[in-house]
Design a protein around this motif. Structure first.
Motif, PDB file in Angstrom:
ATOM      1  N   ALA A   6       0.823  -1.210   0.000  1.00  0.00           N
ATOM      2  CA  ALA A   6       0.000   0.000   0.000  1.00  0.00           C
ATOM      3  C   ALA A   6       0.857   1.260   0.000  1.00  0.00           C
ATOM      4  CB  ALA A   6      -0.927  -0.004   1.217  1.00  0.00           C
ATOM      5  N   LEU A   7       1.967   1.230   0.700  1.00  0.00           N
ATOM      6  CA  LEU A   7       2.802   2.430   0.808  1.00  0.00           C
ATOM      7  C   LEU A   7       3.692   2.611  -0.420  1.00  0.00           C
ATOM      8  CD1 LEU A   7       3.846   2.276   4.568  1.00  0.00           C
ATOM      9  CD2 LEU A   7       2.247   3.867   3.494  1.00  0.00           C
ATOM     10  N   VAL A   8       4.347   1.533  -0.842  1.00  0.00           N
ATOM     11  CA  VAL A   8       5.361   1.631  -1.892  1.00  0.00           C
ATOM     12  C   VAL A   8       4.785   1.340  -3.274  1.00  0.00           C
ATOM     13  CG1 VAL A   8       7.630   0.825  -2.630  1.00  0.00           C
ATOM     14  CG2 VAL A   8       7.075   0.934  -0.195  1.00  0.00           C
ATOM     15  N   GLY A   9       3.829   0.400  -3.335  1.00  0.00           N
ATOM     16  CA  GLY A   9       3.279  -0.051  -4.614  1.00  0.00           C
ATOM     17  C   GLY A   9       2.895   1.070  -5.571  1.00  0.00           C
ATOM     18  N   PRO A  10       2.061   2.000  -5.143  1.00  0.00           N
ATOM     19  CA  PRO A  10       1.616   3.057  -6.049  1.00  0.00           C
ATOM     20  C   PRO A  10       2.755   3.936  -6.572  1.00  0.00           C
ATOM     21  CG  PRO A  10       0.166   2.914  -4.163  1.00  0.00           C
ATOM     22  CD  PRO A  10       1.326   2.022  -3.872  1.00  0.00           C
ATOM     23  N   ILE A  11       3.886   3.974  -5.829  1.00  0.00           N
ATOM     24  CA  ILE A  11       5.025   4.766  -6.318  1.00  0.00           C
ATOM     25  C   ILE A  11       5.712   4.036  -7.460  1.00  0.00           C
ATOM     26  CG2 ILE A  11       7.257   5.780  -5.667  1.00  0.00           C
ATOM     27  CD1 ILE A  11       6.145   5.810  -2.741  1.00  0.00           C
ATOM     28  N   LEU A  12       5.817   2.720  -7.318  1.00  0.00           N
ATOM     29  CA  LEU A  12       6.563   1.930  -8.293  1.00  0.00           C
ATOM     30  C   LEU A  12       5.716   1.541  -9.499  1.00  0.00           C
ATOM     31  CD1 LEU A  12       8.493  -0.460  -5.862  1.00  0.00           C
ATOM     32  CD2 LEU A  12       9.284   1.665  -6.912  1.00  0.00           C
ATOM     33  N   TYR A  13       4.411   1.424  -9.286  1.00  0.00           N
ATOM     34  CA  TYR A  13       3.567   0.883 -10.339  1.00  0.00           C
ATOM     35  C   TYR A  13       2.578   1.955 -10.791  1.00  0.00           C
ATOM     36  CZ  TYR A  13       1.114  -2.798 -12.888  1.00  0.00           C
ATOM     37  OH  TYR A  13       0.568  -3.584 -13.865  1.00  0.00           O
ATOM     38  N   HIS A  14       2.614   2.278 -12.087  1.00  0.00           N
ATOM     39  CA  HIS A  14       1.728   3.336 -12.552  1.00  0.00           C
ATOM     40  C   HIS A  14       0.334   2.778 -12.852  1.00  0.00           C
ATOM     41  CE1 HIS A  14       0.174   6.840 -14.575  1.00  0.00           C
ATOM     42  NE2 HIS A  14      -0.231   6.017 -15.536  1.00  0.00           N
ATOM     43  N   TYR A  15      -0.673   3.478 -12.358  1.00  0.00           N
ATOM     44  CA  TYR A  15      -2.045   3.065 -12.661  1.00  0.00           C
ATOM     45  C   TYR A  15      -2.950   4.272 -12.568  1.00  0.00           C
ATOM     46  CZ  TYR A  15      -6.685   1.093 -11.970  1.00  0.00           C
ATOM     47  OH  TYR A  15      -8.022   0.797 -12.083  1.00  0.00           O
ATOM     48  N   ASN A  16      -3.830   4.417 -13.557  1.00  0.00           N
ATOM     49  CA  ASN A  16      -4.785   5.515 -13.535  1.00  0.00           C
ATOM     50  C   ASN A  16      -6.183   4.947 -13.752  1.00  0.00           C
ATOM     51  OD1 ASN A  16      -6.358   7.717 -13.869  1.00  0.00           O
ATOM     52  ND2 ASN A  16      -5.163   8.627 -15.524  1.00  0.00           N
ATOM     53  N   PRO A  17      -7.080   5.094 -12.752  1.00  0.00           N
ATOM     54  CA  PRO A  17      -8.426   4.521 -12.899  1.00  0.00           C
ATOM     55  C   PRO A  17      -9.213   5.135 -14.068  1.00  0.00           C
ATOM     56  CG  PRO A  17      -8.228   5.858 -10.889  1.00  0.00           C
ATOM     57  CD  PRO A  17      -6.865   5.736 -11.463  1.00  0.00           C
ATOM     58  N   GLN A  18      -8.708   6.251 -14.642  1.00  0.00           N
ATOM     59  CA  GLN A  18      -9.411   6.874 -15.776  1.00  0.00           C
ATOM     60  C   GLN A  18      -8.929   6.323 -17.127  1.00  0.00           C
ATOM     61  OE1 GLN A  18     -11.607   9.162 -14.787  1.00  0.00           O
ATOM     62  NE2 GLN A  18     -10.852   9.755 -12.772  1.00  0.00           N
ATOM     63  N   ASP A  19      -7.946   5.425 -17.096  1.00  0.00           N
ATOM     64  CA  ASP A  19      -7.390   4.875 -18.334  1.00  0.00           C
ATOM     65  C   ASP A  19      -8.323   3.849 -18.964  1.00  0.00           C
ATOM     66  OD1 ASP A  19      -5.115   6.284 -18.581  1.00  0.00           O
ATOM     67  OD2 ASP A  19      -3.767   4.756 -17.763  1.00  0.00           O
ATOM     68  N   PHE A  20      -9.453   4.322 -19.486  1.00  0.00           N
ATOM     69  CA  PHE A  20     -10.364   3.370 -20.126  1.00  0.00           C
ATOM     70  C   PHE A  20      -9.798   2.990 -21.483  1.00  0.00           C
ATOM     71  CE2 PHE A  20     -13.120   6.280 -17.608  1.00  0.00           C
ATOM     72  CZ  PHE A  20     -13.337   5.390 -16.578  1.00  0.00           C
ATOM     73  N   ASN A  21      -9.981   1.721 -21.853  1.00  0.00           N
ATOM     74  CA  ASN A  21      -9.446   1.282 -23.128  1.00  0.00           C
ATOM     75  C   ASN A  21     -10.370   0.233 -23.724  1.00  0.00           C
ATOM     76  OD1 ASN A  21      -8.014   0.331 -25.267  1.00  0.00           O
ATOM     77  ND2 ASN A  21      -6.048   0.289 -24.167  1.00  0.00           N
ATOM     78  N   SER A  22     -11.198   0.638 -24.687  1.00  0.00           N
ATOM     79  CA  SER A  22     -12.211  -0.280 -25.218  1.00  0.00           C
ATOM     80  C   SER A  22     -11.575  -1.382 -26.063  1.00  0.00           C
ATOM     81  CB  SER A  22     -13.249   0.494 -26.028  1.00  0.00           C
ATOM     82  OG  SER A  22     -12.590   1.254 -27.026  1.00  0.00           O
ATOM     83  N   ALA A  23     -10.310  -1.254 -26.397  1.00  0.00           N
ATOM     84  CA  ALA A  23      -9.647  -2.290 -27.201  1.00  0.00           C
ATOM     85  C   ALA A  23      -9.237  -3.486 -26.368  1.00  0.00           C
ATOM     86  CB  ALA A  23      -8.412  -1.700 -27.893  1.00  0.00           C
ATOM     87  N   HIS A  24      -9.208  -3.320 -25.059  1.00  0.00           N
ATOM     88  CA  HIS A  24      -8.704  -4.411 -24.199  1.00  0.00           C
ATOM     89  C   HIS A  24      -9.705  -4.794 -23.125  1.00  0.00           C
ATOM     90  CE1 HIS A  24      -4.657  -4.317 -25.830  1.00  0.00           C
ATOM     91  NE2 HIS A  24      -4.661  -2.989 -25.734  1.00  0.00           N
ATOM     92  N   MET A  25     -10.980  -4.980 -23.479  1.00  0.00           N
ATOM     93  CA  MET A  25     -11.971  -5.247 -22.450  1.00  0.00           C
ATOM     94  C   MET A  25     -11.953  -6.714 -21.988  1.00  0.00           C
ATOM     95  SD  MET A  25     -14.985  -2.624 -23.533  1.00  0.00           S
ATOM     96  CE  MET A  25     -16.158  -3.879 -23.808  1.00  0.00           C
ATOM     97  N   ILE A  26     -11.971  -6.929 -20.641  1.00  0.00           N
ATOM     98  CA  ILE A  26     -11.958  -8.273 -20.044  1.00  0.00           C
ATOM     99  C   ILE A  26     -10.987  -9.190 -20.786  1.00  0.00           C
ATOM    100  CG2 ILE A  26     -13.366 -10.137 -19.081  1.00  0.00           C
ATOM    101  CD1 ILE A  26     -15.702  -8.460 -19.045  1.00  0.00           C
ATOM    102  N   GLU A  27      -9.721  -8.767 -20.774  1.00  0.00           N
ATOM    103  CA  GLU A  27      -8.708  -9.541 -21.481  1.00  0.00           C
ATOM    104  C   GLU A  27      -7.969 -10.419 -20.485  1.00  0.00           C
ATOM    105  OE1 GLU A  27      -6.952  -7.218 -25.144  1.00  0.00           O
ATOM    106  OE2 GLU A  27      -5.410  -7.618 -23.644  1.00  0.00           O
ATOM    107  N   ALA A  28      -7.648 -11.649 -20.913  1.00  0.00           N
ATOM    108  CA  ALA A  28      -6.920 -12.572 -20.032  1.00  0.00           C
ATOM    109  C   ALA A  28      -5.509 -12.038 -19.774  1.00  0.00           C
ATOM    110  CB  ALA A  28      -6.862 -13.948 -20.674  1.00  0.00           C
ATOM    111  N   PRO A  29      -4.873 -12.519 -18.714  1.00  0.00           N
ATOM    112  CA  PRO A  29      -3.510 -12.057 -18.391  1.00  0.00           C
ATOM    113  C   PRO A  29      -2.569 -12.197 -19.585  1.00  0.00           C
ATOM    114  CG  PRO A  29      -4.363 -13.383 -16.609  1.00  0.00           C
ATOM    115  CD  PRO A  29      -5.387 -13.423 -17.696  1.00  0.00           C
ATOM    116  N   SER A  30      -1.743 -11.176 -19.795  1.00  0.00           N
ATOM    117  CA  SER A  30      -0.789 -11.183 -20.898  1.00  0.00           C
ATOM    118  C   SER A  30       0.471 -10.481 -20.405  1.00  0.00           C
ATOM    119  CB  SER A  30      -1.367 -10.420 -22.086  1.00  0.00           C
ATOM    120  OG  SER A  30      -1.580  -9.068 -21.694  1.00  0.00           O
ATOM    121  N   ARG A  31       1.453 -10.321 -21.292  1.00  0.00           N
ATOM    122  CA  ARG A  31       2.653  -9.650 -20.837  1.00  0.00           C
ATOM    123  C   ARG A  31       2.354  -8.176 -20.518  1.00  0.00           C
ATOM    124  NH1 ARG A  31       7.751 -10.926 -24.386  1.00  0.00           N
ATOM    125  NH2 ARG A  31       6.977 -13.036 -24.037  1.00  0.00           N
TER     126      ARG A  31
END
Lengths: 323, 293, 327
Positions: free
Chosen positions: B42-67
């Motif tokens: 919780a403390l370090v993760g968000p610094i190291l890993y980029h994620y934006n909840p607004q990053d919608f992407n209709s090309a990759h909906m409910i996609e299985a794990p990939s690289r």
């Protein structure tokens, strides 16, 4: 049994009911802003419903007048009209009651039996590997959100194996030629929800059963039973269990509230047409009269169950008579 | 006062004793490491890993794990691993702050009720017992729906509805502490009620409250997840419950998109289990009745 | 060997495993019990008297075990029997009188039921009706109204409960009865009645008894011989009268003076100063030495005293005061 004991418990229950009613009354009145506007925000209301709302809440009058009016309404079983179903709240809730009772009954039996067995095994083998495993299992079950367990069961047993129906209480649109066919259909739909809800409450029972038994094991009458030459198994079953089960009666009653939580989650996941699902739907539709009515009726049911448990406890434990 | 230092020495000795006992309790150790792990994430993760909840992407909906998406994507094409990492913050924060409120109320009610006693005690305990049997989830749902489901409101609602167990516990412990000699001594030297309550009773009640606190946190985290799942969370804030709601409402379950709800569910279970293990082991150590010889 | 010998305990060692180490609760205790005889075990709490008695029927907690020694009961060694083997001897051959003030009776079972269950456990051919008849007789034997046999334990007064517990102990006509503080926590009047009852029954039934208590005055009234225990060992053993008049061990002296209501001068000793020894890591000399008021020197701290005969009257003491040349 002592009549004073029953009367005292009855009095306590009445106070609790009054607390519930009061909470319910204030819930919809202490909200910031104009409550009427806030509730109206929920959807486009017709004049008819605005009228019923005013009648229900009586926002223009003084607080204590509102409270008395509210009490009078409750005593005439008037909980107002549902926004969504456009029917009296009591009728909407009444239609869902049987489904929930059916689910809760079987889930409770499953949870009590499984919880008591696991707790007893755990206590009887205290400190050994089997105890650690049983206790770990009980804590694990406690940590699993009921709705998630339901989803996983559906994925495995319904989607993958096709062993049980996905959701609902009967196959939609099917006409049952015999009563037996109907019962079988409901039974098949009941299996996964019962397991889901039963598991949600079982963990707590197992842990309390274990603690209760361990307490009893330290009692002198257990030493007496050993000195008499009874086998360990007989002592656990005949001498310890009856004493350890007594507190369980109370725990089961107190846990009724917890069971409601399980019912809401289970019924939501399985689209089970009971009160839990109704609460979820009312929440989604912001159908406040139904929410309020359901909360009141659920609470009173829980209080009643506690009263029954208290009286039952007094009946089962001979020592209570002279308290 | 001269006995202060002795008191301190006693606490120090008890603490050492406690640590020794705790080290011999594998369940507690496991719980401790689980919580540390999630705290670090919780403390370090968000610094190291980029994620934006607004990053919608209709090309990759409910996609299985990939690289590209190690744990796949949700129904709006967002990265699930990122949501999991950010969600740990929400779960821990809500769990901890709701517990603080709950323990504060519970301790206050229990302490006052047990220490003052008399009519106030019976009124407070009747209310506590009455409140205890109420079905919590529907009450919380109504409150959250009426107040609006911001993170702050969820914390307040959870805190306001989960204090009864603590109150009962603190009261019974206060009653037994009250009987001890040093309380009488404190009265004899003219110490005030509030002073005795805070200085002498509270420190003695605290150890049991502590183990209870950890168990309350477990329940709060579980309830928060349930609320989000039922649609009462803040949809703008990524949380484990939100992921699970997405999986449920988007029909991901019926198409077998396991990555959408298995990892998030496991995260909840493991964290709650961590708190439960820790709390349970504390209880076993601090409660002499449960402790084995 | 004597045919009238009910019990012979030889060099019994009973230990308990706890987190901090091994507690040597009973460490080399020997005594005998003849038919019809009553033997008292006396000492402070934690001296090993209860553990000694419970070892005889192996009623130890899970962490307790008999390290070594023999417990010969009517020619059979019980010490190394398995739990299953000893089950048939419990209550049938050796029963117990527990403390009635404690929860020694199951609170949710009727008293009659608690007696019939043990009769039918060991004598399965007995019908319930026959068993209940026996309960009625037992109730009469201990001067209880048989009409009350279907009461629950909490409905009885302390004295009545103690009588019911004695009745229960007699249910199978055992060869040996162990009384574990049977009069503790009763008020003085009731205590005297229970002691009368026990003495009465002993005479009537010729029963052999072991009486555990911390109260020497009860031993004086109910026992023929007494074993004084300290720190898991026998400090002194002999006939009750002899011990009380001619005690040799300084610990016995203190015990007697702590109960000034029996023979001897009144002395203002409420309890014995000092604490009992640590039994995990006991000192190597006499265990009582640190508290002893008659210490004679280094020998007390360094050498553990052996039991030695001090008179022809089967009186033995473990104290350096009474070693060679001191008599």
């Amino acid at each position: 049994m002592n009549i004073n004991y029953v009367l005292r418990k009855l009095f306590h229950s009445l106070i609790t009911v009054l607390i519930v009613i009061t909470i319910n009354f204030f819930l919809f009145r202490i909200m910031p802003g104009d409550p009427f506007a806030m509730i109206a925000k929920a959807g486009n209301l017709s004049a008819e419903y605005k009228e019923s709302l005013s009648a229900l809440y009586g926002f223009d009058e003084a607080f204590h007048i509102q409270y008395l009016k509210y009490l009078r309404q409750l005593f005439s079983f008037d909980f107002g009209l549902s926004f969504k179903y456009r029917k009296p709240v009591l009728e909407v809730i009444g239609n869902r009651l049987v489904a929930t009772l059916l689910l809760a009954f079987f889930a409770q039996i499953f949870a009590i039996v499984a919880g008591a067995v696991i707790g007893t095994i755990s206590a009887a083998f205290r400190g050994r590997k089997i105890d650690v495993m049983a206790l770990g299992f009980a804590l694990l079950v406690y940590a699993i959100p009921a709705f998630w367990l339901g989803i996983v069961l559906v994925l495995f047993f319904s989607v993958k194996l096709g062993a049980f129906p996905l959701n609902g209480m009967v196959v939609a649109g099917m006409t049952h030629p015999t009563t037996w066919a109907y019962v079988m259909d409901v039974g098949r739909h009941l299996v996964l929800p019962v397991i889901t809800m039963g598991m949600a409450i079982m963990g707590g029972y197992a842990i309390i059963m274990r603690g209760s038994l361990l307490d009893v094991f330290t009692e002198d009458y257990i030493t007496t039973a050993r000195a008499k030459g009874f086998k360990r198994r007989d002592i656990v079953i005949h001498h310890a269990l009856p004493n350890a089960l007594l507190p369980m009666v109370t725990v089961i009653a107190i846990n009724m509230g917890f069971m409601i939580s399980g019912a809401i989650q289970t019924e939501t996941v399985f689209s089970w047409p009971g009160i839990g699902r109704l609460v979820y739907e009312a929440l989604m539709a912001r159908d406040y009269p139904v929410l309020q009515g359901a909360f009141l009726i659920i609470s009173i049911t829980v209080i009643l169950a506690n009263l029954i448990a208290d009286i039952l406890y007094g009946y089962l434990d001979p020592r209570i008579k002279y308290d | 006062m001269t006995y202060r230092r002795e008191d301190f020495e006693l606490h120090k000795k008890n603490f050492k004793n406690f640590i020794t006992l705790f080290k011999g309790n594998p369940m507690g150790i496991i719980g401790f490491y689980i919580i540390v792990f999630f705290l670090v994430v919780a403390l370090v993760g968000p610094i190291l890993y980029h994620y934006n909840p607004q990053d919608f992407n209709s090309a990759h909906m409910i996609e299985a794990p990939s690289r590209q998406f190690v744990l796949g994507t949700d129904d709006m094409g967002r990265d699930i691993l990122g949501a999991l990492i950010y969600g740990s913050r929400v779960s821990l924060m809500i769990g901890v702050f709701a517990t603080l409120i709950s323990v504060f109320i519970g301790t206050l009610v229990g302490l006052v009720s047990g220490f003052i006693g008399g009519r106030l005690d019976s009124v407070l305990m009747r209310f506590t017992d009455g409140f205890m049997v109420l079905p919590k989830l529907p009450l919380i749902m109504i409150l959250a729906a009426l107040l609006g489901s911001s993170t702050r409101n969820i914390i307040i609602v959870l805190g306001l509805t989960s204090w009864t167990g603590t109150a009962r516990l603190v009261r019974s412990q206060t009653l037994s502490v009250k009987q001890r000699a040093f309380i009488e001594r404190a009265f004899a030297v003219g110490a005030g009620r509030v002073y005795i309550m805070l200085r002498h009773v509270l420190p003695n009640v605290f150890p049991l409250v502590f183990s209870n606190t950890i168990l309350v946190t477990a329940t709060a985290i579980l309830t928060e997840t349930t609320l989000s799942f039922l649609g009462l969370g803040n949809p703008m804030v990524p949380s484990w419950g939100q992921i699970l709601r997405g999986a449920f409402t988007s029909g991901a379950v019926s198409i077998g998109a396991w990555w959408y709800f298995i990892p998030a569910g496991l995260a909840v279970i493991v964290l709650v289990l961590g708190f439960t293990f820790l709390g349970y082991s504390f209880d076993e150590i601090l409660n002499p009745k449960l402790r084995s010889r | 060997m004597n045919n009238d010998r009910i019990l012979e305990v030889r060099d019994l060692k009973t230990y308990f495993k706890i987190r901090e180490g091994i507690v040597k609760a009973v460490d080399g205790v020997s005594f005998t019990l003849e038919k019809g005889e009553s033997l008292g075990l006396v000492g402070e709490s934690g001296c090993g008297k209860t553990t000694t008695a419970l070892s005889i029927i192996k009623l130890l907690s899970d962490n307790g075990y008999i390290e070594s020694g023999e417990i010969v009961f009517k020619g059979i060694n019980l010490a190394h029997m398995t739990e299953e083997e000893i089950l048939t001897h419990r209550w049938k051959d050796i029963s117990m009188i527990f403390q009635g003030a404690m929860n020694s009776m199951n609170p949710v079972m009727k008293i009659s039921q608690q007696i019939t269950e043990v009769i039918r456990l060991h004598e399965p051919q007995v019908t319930l009706e026959e068993a209940r008849k026996r309960v009625r007789e037992l109730f009469k034997l201990v001067n209880l109204d048989p009409g009350l046999m279907d009461s629950y334990p909490h409905e009885f007064s302390g004295g009545m409960r103690q009588r019911a517990i004695i009745a229960m102990s007699l249910a199978l006509n055992p060869s040996l009865i162990i009384g574990d503080e049977p009069t503790t926590a009763l008020d003085v009047m009731v205590q005297a009645q229970i002691i009368d009852l026990i003495n009465d029954l002993r005479k009537k039934l010729g029963m052999s008894m072991i009486m555990i208590t911390h109260d020497l005055s009860i031993i004086a009234e109910t026992c023929d011989r007494v074993v004084v225990m300290y720190g898991g060992k026998v400090a002194e053993i002999g006939p009750v009268e002899e011990i009380i008049r001619n005690y040799r061990h300084p610990y016995t002296e203190k015990l007697i003076k702590a109960f000034p209501n029996i023979y001897g001068e009144r002395e203002m000793v409420a309890s014995i100063p000092g604490v009992p020894p640590n039994l995990i890591d006991p000192p190597k000399g006499c265990l009582f030495a640190p508290r002893c008021h008659r210490k004679i020197g280094k020998i007390c701290d360094e050498v553990a005293p052996e039991l030695k005969a001090v008179s022809r009257d089967r009186h033995f003491v473990a104290c350096h005061l009474w070693g060679e040349g001191h008599e």
